[in-house]
Design a protein around this motif. Structure first.
Motif, PDB file in Angstrom:
ATOM      1  N   SER A 278       1.771   9.250  -6.064  1.00 12.96           N
ATOM      2  CA  SER A 278       2.304  10.789  -5.824  1.00 12.96           C
ATOM      3  C   SER A 278       3.471  11.198  -6.646  1.00 12.96           C
ATOM      4  N   ARG A 279       4.118  10.083  -7.548  1.00 13.22           N
ATOM      5  CA  ARG A 279       5.123  10.428  -8.456  1.00 13.22           C
ATOM      6  C   ARG A 279       4.582  10.442  -9.749  1.00 13.22           C
ATOM      7  N   TRP A 280       3.444   9.977 -10.058  1.00 11.12           N
ATOM      8  CA  TRP A 280       2.833  10.114 -11.307  1.00 11.12           C
ATOM      9  C   TRP A 280       1.616  11.035 -11.579  1.00 11.12           C
ATOM     10  N   PHE A 281       1.215  11.356 -10.553  1.00 15.65           N
ATOM     11  CA  PHE A 281      -0.167  12.434 -10.604  1.00 15.65           C
ATOM     12  C   PHE A 281       0.160  13.856  -9.918  1.00 15.65           C
ATOM     13  N   PRO A 282      -0.307  14.779 -10.193  1.00 15.27           N
ATOM     14  CA  PRO A 282      -0.219  16.025  -9.629  1.00 15.27           C
ATOM     15  C   PRO A 282      -0.896  16.113  -8.048  1.00 15.27           C
ATOM     16  N   ALA A 283      -0.415  16.873  -7.295  1.00 13.07           N
ATOM     17  CA  ALA A 283      -0.668  16.813  -6.029  1.00 13.07           C
ATOM     18  C   ALA A 283      -2.241  17.196  -5.435  1.00 13.07           C
ATOM     19  N   ARG A 284      -3.007  17.905  -6.544  1.00 15.42           N
ATOM     20  CA  ARG A 284      -4.029  17.886  -6.460  1.00 15.42           C
ATOM     21  C   ARG A 284      -4.977  16.914  -6.572  1.00 15.42           C
ATOM     22  N   ARG A 285      -4.255  15.574  -7.159  1.00 21.48           N
ATOM     23  CA  ARG A 285      -5.251  14.447  -7.478  1.00 21.48           C
ATOM     24  C   ARG A 285      -4.754  13.496  -6.292  1.00 21.48           C
ATOM     25  N   GLY A 286      -3.932  14.077  -5.417  1.00 20.10           N
ATOM     26  CA  GLY A 286      -3.605  13.018  -4.255  1.00 20.10           C
ATOM     27  C   GLY A 286      -4.881  12.286  -3.577  1.00 20.10           C
ATOM     28  N   PRO A 287      -5.788  13.113  -3.003  1.00 22.48           N
ATOM     29  CA  PRO A 287      -6.713  12.518  -2.067  1.00 22.48           C
ATOM     30  C   PRO A 287      -7.585  11.664  -3.051  1.00 22.48           C
ATOM     31  N   MET A 288      -8.118  11.982  -4.344  1.00 20.14           N
ATOM     32  CA  MET A 288      -8.555  10.890  -4.951  1.00 20.14           C
ATOM     33  C   MET A 288      -7.870   9.644  -5.473  1.00 20.14           C
ATOM     34  N   VAL A 289      -6.670  10.019  -5.904  1.00 17.86           N
ATOM     35  CA  VAL A 289      -6.092   8.925  -5.992  1.00 17.86           C
ATOM     36  C   VAL A 289      -5.807   7.759  -4.985  1.00 17.86           C
ATOM     37  N   ALA A 290      -5.812   8.273  -3.882  1.00 16.75           N
ATOM     38  CA  ALA A 290      -5.552   7.461  -2.592  1.00 16.75           C
ATOM     39  C   ALA A 290      -6.734   6.641  -2.348  1.00 16.75           C
ATOM     40  N   GLN A 291      -7.801   7.468  -2.369  1.00 22.43           N
ATOM     41  CA  GLN A 291      -9.274   6.840  -2.272  1.00 22.43           C
ATOM     42  C   GLN A 291      -9.613   5.788  -3.145  1.00 22.43           C
ATOM     43  N   LEU A 292      -9.193   5.982  -4.304  1.00 24.04           N
ATOM     44  CA  LEU A 292      -9.402   4.932  -5.539  1.00 24.04           C
ATOM     45  C   LEU A 292      -8.201   3.802  -5.143  1.00 24.04           C
ATOM     46  N   ALA A 293      -7.222   3.977  -4.493  1.00 24.61           N
ATOM     47  CA  ALA A 293      -6.446   2.846  -4.379  1.00 24.61           C
ATOM     48  C   ALA A 293      -7.208   1.869  -3.160  1.00 24.61           C
ATOM     49  N   GLY A 294      -7.510   2.713  -2.186  1.00 18.72           N
ATOM     50  CA  GLY A 294      -8.805   2.110  -1.251  1.00 18.72           C
ATOM     51  C   GLY A 294      -9.719   1.415  -1.879  1.00 18.72           C
ATOM     52  N   LEU A 295     -10.310   1.871  -2.737  1.00 17.20           N
ATOM     53  CA  LEU A 295     -11.465   1.197  -3.423  1.00 17.20           C
ATOM     54  C   LEU A 295     -10.954  -0.054  -4.059  1.00 17.20           C
ATOM     55  N   VAL A 296      -9.956   0.136  -4.765  1.00 19.06           N
ATOM     56  CA  VAL A 296      -9.735  -1.234  -5.684  1.00 19.06           C
ATOM     57  C   VAL A 296      -9.227  -2.414  -4.544  1.00 19.06           C
ATOM     58  N   GLY A 297      -8.704  -1.857  -3.175  1.00 14.04           N
ATOM     59  CA  GLY A 297      -8.598  -2.743  -2.129  1.00 14.04           C
ATOM     60  C   GLY A 297      -9.524  -3.456  -1.785  1.00 14.04           C
ATOM     61  N   MET A 298     -10.614  -2.640  -1.654  1.00  7.14           N
ATOM     62  CA  MET A 298     -11.981  -3.299  -1.300  1.00  7.14           C
ATOM     63  C   MET A 298     -12.455  -4.185  -2.339  1.00  7.14           C
TER      64      MET A 298
ATOM     65  N   PHE B 134       0.812  -1.205  -0.083  1.00  9.00           N
ATOM     66  CA  PHE B 134      -0.034   0.108   0.048  1.00  9.00           C
ATOM     67  C   PHE B 134       0.937   1.214   0.078  1.00  9.00           C
ATOM     68  N   ILE B 135       1.832   1.166   0.749  1.00 11.23           N
ATOM     69  CA  ILE B 135       2.950   2.566   0.995  1.00 11.23           C
ATOM     70  C   ILE B 135       3.445   2.755  -0.552  1.00 11.23           C
ATOM     71  N   SER B 136       3.849   1.877  -0.956  1.00  7.84           N
ATOM     72  CA  SER B 136       4.402   1.724  -2.577  1.00  7.84           C
ATOM     73  C   SER B 136       3.604   2.149  -3.678  1.00  7.84           C
ATOM     74  N   VAL B 137       2.200   1.718  -3.238  1.00  4.29           N
ATOM     75  CA  VAL B 137       1.163   2.349  -4.229  1.00  4.29           C
ATOM     76  C   VAL B 137       0.844   3.733  -4.056  1.00  4.29           C
ATOM     77  N   LEU B 138       0.952   4.164  -2.952  1.00  7.28           N
ATOM     78  CA  LEU B 138       0.665   5.756  -2.524  1.00  7.28           C
ATOM     79  C   LEU B 138       1.859   6.440  -2.935  1.00  7.28           C
ATOM     80  N   ARG B 139       2.912   6.150  -3.049  1.00  5.02           N
ATOM     81  CA  ARG B 139       4.136   6.604  -3.458  1.00  5.02           C
ATOM     82  C   ARG B 139       4.192   6.869  -4.806  1.00  5.02           C
ATOM     83  N   LEU B 140       3.741   5.619  -5.661  1.00  6.86           N
ATOM     84  CA  LEU B 140       3.499   5.563  -7.079  1.00  6.86           C
ATOM     85  C   LEU B 140       2.534   6.554  -7.676  1.00  6.86           C
TER      86      LEU B 140
END
Length: 436
Positions: free
Chosen positions: A137-157, A129-135
């Motif tokens: 932040s490296r590929w998307f603009p910071a303003r997309r951070g909350p949505m990208v993180a929630q989508l990662a959690g969504l895929v986990g669910m 999970f930490i690796s996916v969060l880092r990925l």
């Protein structure tokens, strides 16, 4: 903290995002998807595991406790590894470990070897999970951070949903060994995809070289991350929000619904599925809200904690042998908000730390919910054995940890908000003075 638009989160040097970013991130998040399937596979196999290994409730809870103990203990080391080695190397090691762990669990002849397999699985899972969060932040603009993180959690669910719907049926259709061994093939598939397509960052956005000096560097990274109130607030938000649903889905939900509420396994499985579906839907909503209104982070987190405590109390204190189905449905819907609320913890830690500490800060934050889950899993198992399987007493442990977490969130919230405002003002000043 005043509400801010997504544009205010744009920082100089942000990666561009785009289709290439989505493709690479999708490969990384598929690894997390498989890790969650393996992590939650015991949740649908708890009663089968008790029969297979001839263990009581306390010994059964040890499976999940050990897995989470390893997971939580690995968070800071994994964060440091991600900061130093990059995403691809850490994810590769994680996939190998959790796949071997799942395969070992399939063929374990004894309780001891099964425990060792779950520990290995937890070690590999900890790297995802930490690796996916880092990925992200490296590929998307910071303003997309909350949505990208929630989508990662969504895929986990979604991975949790596969455990609930698919693995449960395989388990009762083809048996223990075939179900767990067959599922381990998914680990091999994502390993091949990752080795072929994953990149740590887009071209032209390589991180600046950062000196690494052994133990001194490790201590500085951890200390600097911990000094930030946003990191500590993130940990306590994660601690307080995540664990009720984690405990329910990972181990004790199915026994509670079957043994305490008198439901069939099929009906209990449907309610567990409802938790997952609720999580996925609420995750999309929370991600959009936080991305557009940063000031909504704390109200969402606190509201989720209070709603969870209220519905749990109503279910456990219901004046009859069994709670009515409508109340159990409400409970499962509300528990679905716990995962998305826990992701808000990373939205406090992320802006509090510079890029070279993102992995370490995420690791510290991610420890919170898993420490709470591990503690509650143990407490519920012990209390069930001590009280002759009184789920009302056992699940009361939830309220103790929620009270602890709430006290820490309320203590840190103003300091973290002030520090975040100061950092945002400083970053804007730096942007203004950057020469054209």
């Amino acid at each position: 903290m005043s509400s801010s638009s997504s544009s205010s989160l744009t920082l100089p040097g942000d990666p561009p995002g785009g289709r290439r970013a989505v493709t690479v991130w999708s490969v990384g998040v598929s690894v997390y998807f498989v890790a969650v399937i393996f992590r939650t596979s015991l949740g649908v196999a708890g009663l089968d595991a008790a029969d297979r290994f001839h263990v009581n409730a306390s010994a059964l809870s040890t499976f999940s406790i050990l897995q989470l103990l390893v997971y939580a203990g690995m968070q800071i080391p994994v964060g440091l590894m991600v900061d130093r080695l990059g995403t691809k190397k850490v994810l590769t090691l994680g996939v190998v470990l959790f796949t071997i762990g799942q395969l070992g669990f399939a063929f374990s002849p004894t309780y001891g070897t099964a425990l060792a397999s779950r520990a290995l699985l937890g070690c590999g899972d900890a790297m995802t999970f930490i690796s996916v969060l880092r990925l992200g932040s490296r590929w998307f603009p910071a303003r997309r951070g909350p949505m990208v993180a929630q989508l990662a959690g969504l895929v986990g669910m979604a991975g949790n949903l596969v455990s609930t719907l698919v693995l449960a049926r395989l388990l009762h259709g083809v048996g223990w060994t075939a179900a767990f061994a067959g599922s381990s093939v998914a680990g091999v598939v994502v390993l091949v995809l990752m080795l072929a397509f994953l990149k740590d960052h887009p071209e032209g956005h390589e991180p600046e070289p950062f000196p690494h000096r052994g133990a001194a560097y490790v201590r500085r990274q951890i200390a600097a991350s911990w000094r930030e109130p946003g990191t500590r607030l993130g940990l306590w938000v994660h601690f307080t929000t995540q664990f009720p649903a984690m405990v329910f889905l990972l181990l004790w939900g199915l026994p509670f619904l079957v043994e305490a509420q008198g439901l069939s396994r099929a009906t209990a499985g449907e309610l567990l599925t409802l938790v997952v579906l609720s999580n996925m839907l609420i995750g999309l909503v929370y991600g959009q809200i936080v991305a557009r209104h940063h000031a909504a982070r704390l109200p969402l987190a606190l509201g989720t904690v209070l709603a969870t405590a209220t519905v749990w109390a109503a279910t456990l204190a219901y004046p009859a042998d069994h709670a009515p189905m409508w109340l159990l449905v409400v409970l499962c819907v509300v528990l679905g908000a716990c995962g998305p609320a826990s992701m808000i913890g990373f939205d406090f830690a992320r802006p509090a730390n510079p890029p070279e500490r993102q992995g370490t800060a995420s690791g510290i934050t991610n420890m919170g919910g898993f420490i709470a889950s591990m503690t509650t899993l143990f407490a519920v198992g012990v209390l069930l054995d001590a009280t002759g399987e009184s789920y009302t007493v056992a699940f009361s442990a939830v309220f103790v940890l929620q009270a602890l977490g709430l006290s820490q969130i309320l203590r840190l919230r103003k300091l973290a908000a002030r520090r975040e405002r100061e950092r945002l003002v400083a970053s804007r000043v730096e942007t203004v003075h950057v020469p054209a």
